[in-house]
Structures are given as structure tokens and as C-alpha cells.
Design a protein around this motif. Structure first.
Motif, PDB file in Angstrom:
ATOM      1  N   ALA A 136      15.353   0.658 -15.395  1.00 40.71           N
ATOM      2  CA  ALA A 136      16.340  -0.297 -15.918  1.00 40.71           C
ATOM      3  C   ALA A 136      17.126  -1.017 -14.831  1.00 40.71           C
ATOM      4  O   ALA A 136      18.003  -1.829 -15.129  1.00 40.71           O
ATOM      5  N   THR A 137      16.795  -0.758 -13.573  1.00 34.62           N
ATOM      6  CA  THR A 137      17.645  -1.280 -12.492  1.00 34.62           C
ATOM      7  C   THR A 137      17.459  -2.770 -12.227  1.00 34.62           C
ATOM      8  O   THR A 137      18.291  -3.391 -11.572  1.00 34.62           O
ATOM      9  N   GLY A 138      16.372  -3.341 -12.704  1.00 29.38           N
ATOM     10  CA  GLY A 138      16.105  -4.754 -12.402  1.00 29.38           C
ATOM     11  C   GLY A 138      15.682  -4.989 -10.963  1.00 29.38           C
ATOM     12  O   GLY A 138      15.652  -6.126 -10.482  1.00 29.38           O
ATOM     13  N   THR A 139      15.317  -3.920 -10.252  1.00 28.80           N
ATOM     14  CA  THR A 139      14.930  -4.061  -8.843  1.00 28.80           C
ATOM     15  C   THR A 139      13.444  -3.824  -8.600  1.00 28.80           C
ATOM     16  O   THR A 139      12.957  -4.115  -7.506  1.00 28.80           O
ATOM     17  N   GLN A 140      12.745  -3.298  -9.588  1.00 30.84           N
ATOM     18  CA  GLN A 140      11.343  -2.940  -9.356  1.00 30.84           C
ATOM     19  C   GLN A 140      10.413  -4.120  -9.637  1.00 30.84           C
ATOM     20  O   GLN A 140      10.640  -4.899 -10.557  1.00 30.84           O
ATOM     21  N   VAL A 141       9.375  -4.218  -8.855  1.00 30.69           N
ATOM     22  CA  VAL A 141       8.364  -5.254  -9.053  1.00 30.69           C
ATOM     23  C   VAL A 141       7.258  -4.684  -9.938  1.00 30.69           C
ATOM     24  O   VAL A 141       6.654  -3.655  -9.601  1.00 30.69           O
ATOM     25  N   LEU A 142       7.028  -5.358 -11.078  1.00 35.77           N
ATOM     26  CA  LEU A 142       5.973  -4.920 -11.989  1.00 35.77           C
ATOM     27  C   LEU A 142       4.678  -5.607 -11.551  1.00 35.77           C
ATOM     28  O   LEU A 142       4.565  -6.838 -11.616  1.00 35.77           O
ATOM     29  N   LEU A 143       3.742  -4.817 -11.072  1.00 36.13           N
ATOM     30  CA  LEU A 143       2.474  -5.352 -10.566  1.00 36.13           C
ATOM     31  C   LEU A 143       1.432  -5.268 -11.685  1.00 36.13           C
ATOM     32  O   LEU A 143       0.895  -4.192 -11.966  1.00 36.13           O
ATOM     33  N   ALA A 144       1.166  -6.393 -12.317  1.00 39.53           N
ATOM     34  CA  ALA A 144       0.254  -6.426 -13.467  1.00 39.53           C
ATOM     35  C   ALA A 144      -1.146  -6.772 -12.973  1.00 39.53           C
ATOM     36  O   ALA A 144      -1.367  -7.830 -12.390  1.00 39.53           O
ATOM     37  N   LYS A 163      13.712  -3.153 -16.964  1.00 40.92           N
ATOM     38  CA  LYS A 163      13.966  -4.528 -16.543  1.00 40.92           C
ATOM     39  C   LYS A 163      13.368  -4.684 -15.157  1.00 40.92           C
ATOM     40  O   LYS A 163      13.747  -3.961 -14.228  1.00 40.92           O
ATOM     41  N   ALA A 164      12.409  -5.596 -15.020  1.00 41.71           N
ATOM     42  CA  ALA A 164      11.762  -5.807 -13.726  1.00 41.71           C
ATOM     43  C   ALA A 164      12.456  -6.911 -12.939  1.00 41.71           C
ATOM     44  O   ALA A 164      13.005  -7.848 -13.532  1.00 41.71           O
ATOM     45  N   LEU A 165      12.421  -6.799 -11.621  1.00 42.84           N
ATOM     46  CA  LEU A 165      12.846  -7.934 -10.796  1.00 42.84           C
ATOM     47  C   LEU A 165      11.919  -9.119 -11.065  1.00 42.84           C
ATOM     48  O   LEU A 165      12.364 -10.253 -11.212  1.00 42.84           O
ATOM     49  N   ALA A 166      10.640  -8.832 -11.151  1.00 41.79           N
ATOM     50  CA  ALA A 166       9.647  -9.861 -11.462  1.00 41.79           C
ATOM     51  C   ALA A 166       8.388  -9.173 -11.945  1.00 41.79           C
ATOM     52  O   ALA A 166       8.115  -8.021 -11.580  1.00 41.79           O
ATOM     53  N   VAL A 167       7.632  -9.900 -12.767  1.00 46.98           N
ATOM     54  CA  VAL A 167       6.280  -9.485 -13.107  1.00 46.98           C
ATOM     55  C   VAL A 167       5.337 -10.298 -12.230  1.00 46.98           C
ATOM     56  O   VAL A 167       5.353 -11.533 -12.274  1.00 46.98           O
ATOM     57  N   VAL A 168       4.554  -9.627 -11.407  1.00 50.77           N
ATOM     58  CA  VAL A 168       3.687 -10.299 -10.437  1.00 50.77           C
ATOM     59  C   VAL A 168       2.246 -10.048 -10.832  1.00 50.77           C
ATOM     60  O   VAL A 168       1.858  -8.903 -11.078  1.00 50.77           O
ATOM     61  N   VAL A 198       4.371 -15.326 -10.654  1.00 46.58           N
ATOM     62  CA  VAL A 198       5.567 -14.496 -10.459  1.00 46.58           C
ATOM     63  C   VAL A 198       6.519 -14.829 -11.603  1.00 46.58           C
ATOM     64  O   VAL A 198       7.135 -15.895 -11.628  1.00 46.58           O
ATOM     65  N   LEU A 199       6.584 -13.937 -12.582  1.00 47.71           N
ATOM     66  CA  LEU A 199       7.358 -14.210 -13.796  1.00 47.71           C
ATOM     67  C   LEU A 199       8.722 -13.536 -13.700  1.00 47.71           C
ATOM     68  O   LEU A 199       8.801 -12.324 -13.457  1.00 47.71           O
ATOM     69  N   THR A 200       9.763 -14.344 -13.892  1.00 53.09           N
ATOM     70  CA  THR A 200      11.115 -13.771 -13.854  1.00 53.09           C
ATOM     71  C   THR A 200      11.943 -14.207 -15.062  1.00 53.09           C
ATOM     72  O   THR A 200      13.011 -13.651 -15.291  1.00 53.09           O
ATOM     73  N   GLU A 201      11.457 -15.186 -15.785  1.00 49.42           N
ATOM     74  CA  GLU A 201      12.239 -15.775 -16.879  1.00 49.42           C
ATOM     75  C   GLU A 201      11.619 -15.418 -18.227  1.00 49.42           C
ATOM     76  O   GLU A 201      10.440 -15.110 -18.327  1.00 49.42           O
ATOM     77  N   GLY A 202      12.403 -15.597 -19.265  1.00 48.18           N
ATOM     78  CA  GLY A 202      11.878 -15.473 -20.617  1.00 48.18           C
ATOM     79  C   GLY A 202      11.668 -14.028 -21.030  1.00 48.18           C
ATOM     80  O   GLY A 202      12.172 -13.099 -20.381  1.00 48.18           O
ATOM     81  N   ASP A 203      10.922 -13.852 -22.101  1.00 48.30           N
ATOM     82  CA  ASP A 203      10.716 -12.526 -22.675  1.00 48.30           C
ATOM     83  C   ASP A 203       9.594 -11.803 -21.930  1.00 48.30           C
ATOM     84  O   ASP A 203       8.430 -12.144 -22.083  1.00 48.30           O
ATOM     85  N   LEU A 204       9.943 -10.844 -21.140  1.00 48.84           N
ATOM     86  CA  LEU A 204       8.950 -10.083 -20.372  1.00 48.84           C
ATOM     87  C   LEU A 204       8.715  -8.701 -20.994  1.00 48.84           C
ATOM     88  O   LEU A 204       8.181  -7.800 -20.344  1.00 48.84           O
TER      89      LEU A 204
END
Lengths: 468, 468
Positions: free
Chosen positions: A82-90, A38-43, A18-24
């Protein structure tokens, strides 16, 4: 709330994934740099059960999900808003080939398998997985199916849809549908497979697929032919289909300006034929061998020369020459990028309507923008053109794109619509063409699509803002 | 209420086309005489607008609609129930070929066109519409699409679904979706076409379709080959696919008992090969001509003889001989009818699983019913068997069917399910297999299907009691 969701996501897939920090930005920005969200997290789930757990967690927290494969899409369908609320499911970690069944000529792959590795696994089994497109080294089979990808072999083998027998899908409710199937015939209810294929992640998450393989042809050969008009190109297509039947696996057309750009920006690429209004690349896949293939090609092209359908032709003498003919065609997108940004269209038409469409649309564009230049090329055998509009010589490309895109799109898409065509042949709708979809799509079809979306994803969790 | 509905129907299509009197059994009874219902009326619209008006009238009066094409279905999907309340919507008057586009290789036909007339229209244009099945002289293209019909050419050309580019549909709300399209690539939203195809009239009424045509092969040739085991049949299929590629257009297997029944009841039909456990019919469609086709066939069969895959073979010497080989295969359903009713199954499996399935299922049936006889034949190249269970010699066929059908079905379908197969390969679900569908279908898939049905037909007007 987002802290609780992040905890639930870490429980689902492990904190390391679950990535939330650094360059995503590798996940948050599309490769053409048209969208940067902008994702809430990259999962990054590692299994179907983990995907299901992620979807359930997001549903419980009313968070939306953007599935992503190789992030090679053209229409902004796989990057977060751009909301920072969506979960990016990789899906990239789900990259196992689950099995190959040679006798059934099928292969089961997880969604995150890179297309090239699927091709390789088929080849290792002595068979062919024919889906082939420019991004094959990085796109994933899940993304190929979610967007119903096309490419260069559609004429013979069909789109991604035609190459898939069954799917495993995590629904918007976080249930797993095990629809993996090695069956060529199965009439037990509605065709859910084809509903998820091409739905661009808006109805559920494709986690695996059973794919059809084909026998490898004994020889594949390429030729170039020069035509004076598009009518001649269409006539040549008919002659080639009649003579070569399913052996005709590629039929690409390139207008003179496309190849002039290649000559200008990639002068090292040899162009076997003199410049002509249209150059056609033909590919023949033969089940008997190289000399048989050459004889068939030469007979076809001799007839076409005799009948005046073509003015000149060149058959590749070797595999290397075949590759360099294909390379000419594949160099067009790169050459046009060197020339400067242009206004791109991925359109399809009935093959029979292409000459009239091109005549009418070229004239309308010229009336609107004197000196406008067209990079017009594509999969003519499928009726699919990449109809790209370049600024007149001397006009700055970026200003042209910024200022004239809506006007140019309206001219092109109105003409596509009037000629019975589609505004998206193989790239999909994504975020890019939502407004155009509402404008050009049959109203009843749109209502049916909305009803299906509401039925299968009532809370709008799956990739909102794409397609519909 | 029904008087008001009948008035509305007469307004919609004209009084002459609303039948309520006399013998309506041609519409109310299926051709195999397994279902005999009673319709409120048989309504025969002549245009898409009339179909839409009929659907709106029925929806307004909460009457349900049973669409019917040629009434050749196998699963009771197109005849009314016994309540006398359903409207039988007969599409037969909508039988126009709306157009043929040779350059695009497409044909647009109304739903009520008989399949043979579609084939003929394609042939008249010098092209091939390859869908071919026993009922082609009376089934309609609308019914073929509503049931995703299969037949003998699926190996090369796919099911009805693969031969359709676009549909015109009247929705359950009585709206017209104009999805007729001559496009081979169109990624503008969900695949509504494939959702209606195979939905057996439960989501809407198909009123017209744009179909893909193919080049006519230069020559079509047939051969018979004798195999000792099903493993050998599967090996022969692999050899034939590798050598003939897309030229292999038919691969039918027939067990010894199937051909013994033909010999018994149709002794006038010559059987070129001595009896063998399995006889395979191969069809090769060649783009070059008869001598080329024969050379390819002979090379394949010589190799198969050398490697021991087959024990004997015969290549047709003429078109008449090709026809009589096909006639042997097509005579099996008639010969088994002469022998007496049996318990029929239209199943599919991964090709690789067929030998194990047949071994296990044959043994299980023999354990349950000593001396049971199997009429096992079908489209082996597609993994599709017509696996029919005949009473032991000396047992009355009708009593066997009446008393043993549930037990036999359970044995066969359990084995199909265990081997990754389908309980309906090409005939659909209709009224016949609804219970089995609930038992064998993935629960998540069923839930998705029900959600789609509710979304597109919220009042349950369209063909209730079929499929779901």
C-alpha cells in the motif's frame, strides 16, 4: 526521486508502457480481492532487455519490484503493497512462443504466455504440455514457474518444476542469465533453475523458459468410485498405481459435503454415484486407445469392488461424460463460494498419513467449533488436500471467517506439522503465510533461505515482504 | 593445530573412526587412479550428529572437508588434495535404511547406503527404486544425490534429483537441516533440496534422503534395432515415445566401432544383429505382462521396418536374452579399456541436435587427427552421449591421451557449446572440469553460483577446489 525513476522507467520501456494514471486495480488488486495495494507505476516491458533495464533502474533508485503474470495467485504474492513506492512489473506483453523443438520434445515460451496458449502450441505440434489448473485461461507460465504451480496432472507429470528444463532470468542486479536449455541432463554446477522456480519473484524475474513436452496419450478416460473411508481411498490409490502404472494421471478425492454443496448449488450437474463418505475421480491416460483403456479401468474397478475397497463405480462412456465427471470436481470451489466464505487450506501430507490427519484434525475442529463443516477435497494422489473449513449451518460465513480464522488455522497447521505435512502444497507463501512459515519451517532451512536471499538480492529489491 | 583438530575429531566420532596411519589409499585415491591425494585423516562418523560435530570441529580449526561415498566418481570430486590438510569424511558407516512407507511409496535411507541395497529394500517392499548405473554395487545414495547421478533409466524416471523428495543435510556451519519429507508437493520457500543435490559436497553434507519409489512393472523387455544414420535413431526414438509413452524406459545408441570393440575383446558375447552404423537398445517396461509387452514391441518395430527407420531388429525372447542385450551395451566401457586409454567425454545435447553435432565434430576431429576412432555410445533418449575419442589404429593409446587431450577436448567442447549442449551430462564437474566450467558456463550463472557458495559456506570449508 520518484520522478527520476519514472523517467528512467519510461526510457526503459517507452512512456506508453509506464502506467501511473487512472484505474490500475487490475494490477493492484488480487482477483480474490484480499489485497489491494498502490503501485508507483505499472511497467509493461516487451523484451528481456527491457526487463533488465527496468530492474537496473529500480535498483539504482532503491525501488522495489513486484513481478506479476496473470494475477491469479492465491497468496498475495503478485500485487504491490500500500506504500505507493513499489514498481509493478507486468510480464503480459512478453507472450511469444519462441520455438518448438518436436524431436527434442521441448517448447520455449516467454514468461507472459498464458498457460492455455502454451498447451495449445504443444497440441499444435502433436504433443502434450500437461500442466493444467483452474486458472489456465489467464495465468501465465512465468507465474506458474515462479510459484511452482501444481494442478490436476501432478501425479503423473509432476509440478511446474518437473516440466521445465531451463530458464532465462533477470537477476536482482539487472543481469540476464541465459539458462534456456533443451537438456535433460546437465550437471555443470548448482541447480539455479530450481532455485528460481518457486521463489515467487523474490530472487529475480523469470522472463522465459524451455519446457518439456510429452507424447499425447491415445485416449484419456475418467471414472468415479465410492469409498466408505479414507483408508479405502488410499488403498484404491495403491491398487490403481500398481495396475495402471504411469497411466494413472489423476486421482482426486471429494468428501460427501463437497459434493452435497455441488448438488445444492449446481443441481443441474448430474452425479452418477449415490452420495458416499468419499468419492474418488480417477483418470487413466492410455497409449493404445479407448477400448484398451476401458478394459484396464473395468478390471481395476471390478477387483476393487470384489475386495471391498470401493462400494460403487462408474466409468465414463464418452469424452463428454469424462468432462462432466471432471466438472463435478471443478465445481466444488464455486459451490463452496455460493455457500459463503470459508477458511481455506492448501496442505500436503504423506499419502499414508492422510487418514490419521483427517481423523485427528476433524475431531479437534469439532471440539473447538461444534457443527463445523469440512469441504475436504483435492489431489489425493499427490497427498494434497484443499482442506476448507465452513461455518456450522446457521452461522454467518463472513463473521466466522473474520473471527475464527486464526484459531482454525492454528488447529489445522499444528496438525499438518505434527503429521509431517506442508502448510502450502501448491499455492506458495506470498504475503499470506509469511508468519506461519516462520512458525512451522525448520529453523536451519529458514536461515539458509535468508542467506540465499541476501546473496542474490542484497538490497532487497525483488518482491520484498513475500516468502521471507 | 592439527593435533588439536585430531583430538576434536576423535571426540566427535571415537578414536577408532579417525584413521591417520597405514594405507589409506582406498579413500585417498579415486578408482580410476587419476587422483591420489593425502588426507589429514579419514573420519568415519556413524550418525548425523557425529557428522555435525566433525563439521564444527573442522570449521573451528579452519580445516576443509571432502565428503566421500563409495568413491566411484569420475571427476575427482571425492578424494582429498595432496596437501595433507583436508579431512576425508567417509559416509560409509551411515548405511541404515531408516524406513519404507509403502502407501506413500517412499523410502528413507542414510547417505552411506549402497545404491544396490536401496534398490533391494524397495524390491523387498514390492516396489521399484529405478536409479541404476554401472557402479550400483559400490556407489552410495549420498554420492548419487551429491552428483545428481544419471544412468540407464533417466528417460522414464529422471536423474537422482527426480527421485528425491527430501534431504537431511549438515550445513557448512555444522547445523542439521531436517528436510526429510515424504511430500510430493511442498511450496514453502526456496528449493534447498535441489540446491544441495548436484552440488558435489561444496555446500554441505547430505546425510540422509527420502526417495520416491515406483510400482514395479509387470514385465520388462529389451530389443535391438539397426539404424543407418543418427537421424534414423532420432526418428525411431520419436516413434517409440509416441507408441510406448512412459513404457519406454531405455533408449541406448551404440556406434559400429563401439560394438566392434566388444566383438574384438569379448568375442564370447553374442551380437544378435549384423554390424550397422548404429545399433539401438530399446527397453519397454509394461504394466500388463510379457505377451502384451512383446506385442507392443513387435508392432513398433514392424512399423519402423516398414518406414525404413530401421533395417533390422531383434526382440529378446527371455529375461536372459534381455540381460545379454544390456550386457553388450555395458561391455563397451570394458572393451574400450582393453583397447587402450581414450579421451572421454560425458556430454549432453538437445536430442534434435545430436545428428548435426556428431557430423560436425566427427569431421573436425578427423581433420585434426587423421584416422581418429570414436567410441560413441550412450543414453540417446536423454541426449546424453559418452563420446570417447580413441587413437588412430597403430598409435599408442597412452601417448595419444597424454599429448592430444587438451586439443581433443577443445574440439569436442567447443562443438558441444555451439550446439547448445553441456560438457557434463551426468558425471559432474569435480576437480576435472573446473577450468572448462569457467570457460563454457554462462558468466551470470557462474556469478550466481559463487554468490551462493559464499553465502552458504563463507569460510570455504566444504570440498574446496571442486566445481568452483
Amino acid at each position: 526521486m520518484s520522478a527520476a525513476l519514472l523517467d528512467a522507467l519510461r526510457n526503459a520501456v517507452g512512456a506508453a508502457h509506464v502506467l501511473t494514471e487512472g484505474d490500475l486495480s487490475a494490477w493492484e488488486r488480487d482477483w480474490r480481492r484480499r489485497w489491494h495495494g498502490k503501485a508507483l507505476a505499472v511497467v509493461r516491458p516487451g523484451s528481456t532487455a527491457e526487463v533488465a533495464a527496468v530492474v537496473r533502474a529500480c535498483a539504482a533508485h532503491a525501488a522495489s519490484i513486484v513481478p506479476q503474470g496473470g494475477n491469479t495467485g492465491m497468496v498475495g504474492g503478485g500485487v504491490p503493497d500500500a506504500t505507493g513506492t513499489q514498481v509493478l512489473l507486468a510480464l503480459a506483453r512478453m507472450n511469444r512462443i519462441r520455438g518448438v523443438d518436436r524431436a527434442n520434445m521441448t517448447l520455449t515460451a516467454e514468461a507472459g504466455c498464458v498457460l492455455q496458449s502454451v498447451q495449445q502450441a504443444a497440441d499444435d505440434a502433436g504433443l502434450l504440455f500437461p500442466l493444467s489448473l483452474a486458472a489456465e485461461g489467464s495465468c501465465t507460465i512465468g507465474g506458474n514457474l515462479a510459484t511452482n504451480a501444481g494442478g490436476t496432472q501432478v501425479l503423473r507429470y509432476g509440478n511446474a518444476r518437473s516440466l521445465c528444463l531451463g530458464l532465462e532470468v533477470v537477476t536482482a542486479a539487472g543481469e540476464v542469465w541465459n539458462g534456456l536449455s533443451g537438456l535433460r541432463k546437465d550437471n555443470t554446477g548448482y541447480d539455479l533453475r530450481d532455485l528460481f522456480i518457486g521463489s515467487e519473484g523474490t530472487l529475480g524475474v523469470i522472463t522465459a523458459a524451455t519446457l518439456t513436452l510429452h507424447p499425447r496419450p491415445a485416449a484419456t478416460m475418467t471414472a468415479l468410485a465410492a469409498c466408505t473411508t479414507l483408508d479405502d481411498c488410499v488403498a484404491l490409490l495403491g491398487q490403481a498405481q500398481q495396475r495402471l502404472g504411469p497411466g494413472l494421471t489423476g486421482f482426486e478425492a471429494m468428501n460427501a459435503f463437497s459434493l452435497a454443496l455441488v448438488a445444492r448449488h449446481m443441481p443441474q450437474l448430474r452425479q452418477p454415484l449415490a452420495a458416499a463418505p468419499w468419492t474418488v475421480l480417477l483418470e487413466l491416460s492410455d497409449d493404445e486407445g479407448e477400448s484398451h483403456a476401458r478394459a484396464r479401468f473395468e478390471a481395476l474397478l471390478a477387483d476393487a469392488l470384489d475386495s471391498g475397497t470401493i462400494g460403487d463405480a462408474s466409468v465414463a462412456e464418452s469424452i463428454a461424460q469424462s468432462h462432466s465427471m471432471w466438472h463435478l470436481r471443478e465445481a466444488i470451489p464455486l459451490a463452496q463460494a455460493e455457500e459463503g466464505l470459508n477458511i481455506k487450506h492448501d496442505i500436503s501430507l504423506p499419502v499414508s498419513s492422510i487418514p490419521a490427519f483427517c481423523a485427528a484434525t476433524g475431531a479437534a475442529l469439532e471440539r473447538a467449533i461444534a457443527g463445523v463443516r469440512l469441504v475436504n477435497f483435492g489431489h489425493l494422489g499427490d497427498g494434497n488436500l484443499h482442506y476448507n473449513v465452513q461455518a456450522p449451518a446457521g452461522i454467518a460465513a463472513d463473521a466466522f471467517l473474520r473471527e475464527r480464522e486464526p484459531e482454525v488455522n492454528a488447529i489445522v497447521y499444528d496438525a499438518v506439522h505434527a503429521h509431517g505435512g506442508s502448510i502450502s502444497a501448491e499455492h506458495g507463501i506470498g504475503a499470506l503465510k509469511r508468519d506461519e512459515l516462520v512458525h512451522y519451517k525448520d529453523a536451519t532451512a529458514l536461515a539458509l533461505m535468508r542467506a540465499i536471499k541476501s546473496a542474490l538480492d542484497p538490497h532487497g529489491v525483488m518482491n520484498p515482504g513475500r516468502v521471507l
